[in-house]
Scaffold this motif. Structure first.
Motif, PDB file in Angstrom:
ATOM      1  N   THR A   1      -6.340   5.954   2.502  1.00 11.51           N
ATOM      2  CA  THR A   1      -5.070   5.855   1.784  1.00 11.51           C
ATOM      3  C   THR A   1      -4.164   7.053   2.033  1.00 11.51           C
TER       4      THR A   1
ATOM      5  N   LEU B   1       2.204   1.742  -3.546  1.00 11.61           N
ATOM      6  CA  LEU B   1       1.201   2.174  -4.516  1.00 11.61           C
ATOM      7  C   LEU B   1       0.768   3.615  -4.275  1.00 11.61           C
ATOM      8  N   VAL B   2       0.532   3.970  -3.016  1.00 10.32           N
ATOM      9  CA  VAL B   2       0.037   5.316  -2.717  1.00 10.32           C
ATOM     10  C   VAL B   2       1.081   6.370  -3.049  1.00 10.32           C
TER      11      VAL B   2
ATOM     12  N   LEU C   1       0.823  -1.200   0.000  1.00 13.64           N
ATOM     13  CA  LEU C   1       0.000   0.000   0.000  1.00 13.64           C
ATOM     14  C   LEU C   1       0.866   1.262   0.000  1.00 13.64           C
TER      15      LEU C   1
ATOM     16  N   VAL D   1      -5.932   4.425  -5.964  1.00 14.23           N
ATOM     17  CA  VAL D   1      -5.675   3.251  -5.131  1.00 14.23           C
ATOM     18  C   VAL D   1      -6.904   2.932  -4.281  1.00 14.23           C
TER      19      VAL D   1
ATOM     20  N   PHE E   1      -8.987  -0.592  -4.529  1.00 15.12           N
ATOM     21  CA  PHE E   1      -9.016  -1.488  -3.379  1.00 15.12           C
ATOM     22  C   PHE E   1     -10.346  -1.458  -2.634  1.00 15.12           C
TER      23      PHE E   1
END
Length: 412
Positions: A394, A374-375, A371, A383, A387
């Motif tokens: 996030t 990705l963030v 995470l 994201v 998800f």
């Protein structure tokens, strides 16, 4: 050895004969004056899920219930089959799976009973002079949970209620053992600060619970002044968990994709968390029907779209399905254990909490690594949409991220 009169088998072979449960079911039907219509289906149900001796034992237990003086409706049989204690027994679980799957009875309240027992143990551990207020607080929270369920809103989970009681138990012990106080009315802000200082990392969670408790205690005048009113959390809102280095991620990837000695459950949970950011709950509730073999996608939890799997992840999933195929089970979940192969429920949370013990890293740490990556490399809103998360959830992973060009030494 004496041979069986009907089939000409020795005792050892007769004990393992697959037709024994059906013969036992026919004998039971002959013994009953008014046998239920679902008896033959139940015999086939247990014969397909248990070994021969266990299936015959379950049919014998059913016969004892059907031949007593009590009502023989499916719901009544299910309630009488439960054993006292923390486990209702294999026979009761088999009846519950059979009746609920066919719509003949409602599920038992075994989970609620276990949760009530856990709460009672926490309340009993509170010192005597302080126990009454904690019990009253728990009763009010249970009433609020029931109202939320009837209103269709989000009730507090049993885990949340139990965690709150654990915090109050620890505070009560701290007051009596270290501060010499046996009355909630004597608690002041210095006592609360000293208690919070014993576990600085849990300060925010503990303070939230203590505020709720003392707010409740003011209503019946258990306390006159809320000692938590002027306290603040004193911690930043941001991600503070641990993450894996790139070398550690590579090591885990090679372990789960090349080592055949690794358990398939560990490999699937780890690879889905490492590459796809899957939580333990999403993998725990993954069912066979959530897998699309043609498109090589899976549905994880409440994510709005199917998750496409890369070749490595799909290979690990196939290995887990091959492991599942060795069990004679009709459980719809992908991960089936020895305790769940005869039923339809997912594996326990305790099993998943230790599934990655051999690799040395917890599932949350592995998922957080994905995470964070990705963030910080994509738009947090994208994201969150992929998800199925709240956009605010996030943003906490951007706490230590600084966009390129924003530092003073990088300005032209």
């Amino acid at each position: 050895m004496r041979r069986h009169a009907g089939l000409g088998l020795c005792s050892a072979c007769w004990q393992k004969h697959p037709g024994r449960p059906f013969i036992r079911g026919e004998h039971l039907r002959d013994q009953l004056t008014n046998p239920p219509t679902w008896l033959d289906d139940f015999v086939g149900h247990v014969a397909a899920r248990f070994c021969v001796s266990r299936a015959c034992g379950l049919i014998t237990s059913l016969g004892r219930l059907l031949q007593d003086e009590h009502p023989n409706s499916p719901q009544a049989l299910l309630e009488r089959s439960r054993r006292p204690g923390r486990s209702m027994g294999t026979f009761a679980r088999a009846l519950e799976d059979f009746f609920t799957h066919r719509g003949l009875a409602l599920p038992t309240d075994q989970a609620e009973r276990l949760a009530a027992g856990r709460r009672k143990r926490r309340i009993d551990a509170v010192p005597g002079p302080l126990r009454t207020a904690v019990a009253a607080f728990d009763a009010s929270r249970m009433r609020a949970q029931d109202r939320a369920r009837r209103a269709g809103t989000r009730p507090r989970s049993n885990h949340t209620l139990e965690t709150a009681l654990s915090i109050l138990r620890d505070l009560a012990r701290f007051l009596t053992e270290h501060r010499g106080k046996d009355d909630w009315a004597l608690t002041d802000v210095h006592d609360i600060e000293a208690f919070l200082a014993t576990s600085p990392k849990a300060r925010k969670r503990r303070l939230v619970v203590l505020r709720q408790f003392f707010r409740f205690a003011r209503s019946p005048h258990i306390v006159l002044i809320d000692p938590t009113r002027t306290l603040i959390v004193k911690e930043r809102n941001g991600f503070r968990g641990r993450t894996l280095t790139l070398d550690q991620q590579r090591e885990l990837f090679r372990r789960w994709t090349t080592d055949d000695q690794v358990h398939p459950h560990e490999a699937l949970l780890g690879i889905l968390a490492l590459l796809h950011g899957a939580s333990s709950t999403q993998v725990r509730t993954l069912k066979i029907t959530d897998i699309d073999a043609a498109a090589q996608t899976v549905r994880l939890g409440k994510r709005p779209h199917p998750v496409p799997l890369d070749p490595a992840s799909w290979t690990v999933l196939e290995r887990c399905l091959d492991h599942r195929a060795k069990w004679p089970t009709t459980n719809p979940h992908v991960m089936v254990t020895k305790g769940t192969k005869a039923g339809r429920s997912p594996a326990s949370t305790a099993y998943f909490s230790h599934a990655l013990d051999d690799c040395g890293y917890p599932p949350r740490m592995i998922r957080s690594t994905r995470l964070v990556d990705l963030v910080n490399t994509m738009d947090p809103k994208l994201v969150a949409a992929a998800f199925g998360m709240d956009p605010q959830a996030t943003l906490i992973y951007l706490a230590d991220h600084i966009a390129p060009g924003r530092l003073p030494d990088q300005h032209p």
